[in-house]
Scaffold this motif. Structure first.
Motif: not given
Length: 230
Positions: A129-131, A136, A138-139
């Motif tokens: 859940h960490s950027h 994750s 994610k970006v």
């Protein structure tokens, strides 16, 4: 069917005996049969005073588990908070100021550890859940990744094997991140930082924090152990 009455030839007023033992008890006084009966009575009485080792073993095991739980609990909280401090100090040295990242960095880990979640779950949840973790999906926050990996290097965590420069050469995930190589080279992989000075500042900040955590954890540990052994 046996009948216990005064007219029965093997009836005794106190103890009903089998035919093999009745005559011996009636005419010989302290016979072998009477000794057997008395030894049986003695055994029954002795059992009442025996301790039960199973309960003691179980209590000891539970006591040890409680101590181990609180030891890990304290270690996880202190370790995570220490990393947050180093992260903030590294960020300020690199960029000249602290951003909101230094406040939110690993905040989820701190909360989960405080609520008693195990390290394996917390680590997996955090990375998903960490950027600043590629797991994750994610970006990526490249600035946060830079500070996090410097703060997790052997300069601050002796148990780590590789510096950021060495790890980058081994990690295909890092090499495939657009713009990350340029950022690393711009800040020289964090190798120009004053590591000793940062560690000294960290130690000063951690001194009071460690005492607070130890006091709180020791109190909860004492209450829990008192409840267990009561």
């Amino acid at each position: 069917m046996d009948i216990k009455c005064n007219t029965y030839p093997y009836y005794n007023r106190n103890i009903y005996q089998t035919p093999q033992c009745a005559d011996a008890i009636r005419f010989e006084g302290r016979s072998s049969c009477s000794r057997v009966v008395k030894s049986m009575k003695a055994g029954i009485g002795a059992d009442k005073f025996e301790k039960r080792p199973v309960a003691t073993v179980d209590a000891t095991g539970l006591f040890r588990s409680v101590r181990q739980y609180f030891s890990n609990y304290k270690k996880n909280i202190i370790h995570t908070y220490e990393h947050k401090i180093v992260y903030a100090l590294v960020e300020k040295e690199l960029f000249g100021k602290n951003s909101m990242n230094s406040v939110t960095h690993d905040a989820d880990k701190m909360i989960l550890y405080i609520f008693g979640f195990p390290r394996s779950f917390v680590s997996r949840f955090h990375r998903e859940h960490s950027h600043h973790h590629t797991e994750s999906g994610k970006v990526m926050n490249l600035a946060s990744m830079l500070c996090d990996n410097i703060a997790s290097s052997p300069y601050f965590k002796p148990e780590k094997k590789y510096t950021l420069r060495e790890y980058y050469k081994k990690s295909k995930e890092f090499q495939n991140l657009a713009g990350f190589k340029e950022l690393l080279e711009k800040y020289n992989y964090g190798e120009s930082l004053k590591f000793e000075e940062i560690n000294n500042k960290k130690n000063l900040k951690m001194k009071s924090m460690k005492e607070v955590v130890r006091t709180i954890v020791s109190t909860f540990e004492y209450l829990m152990i008192s409840f267990v052994v009561r």
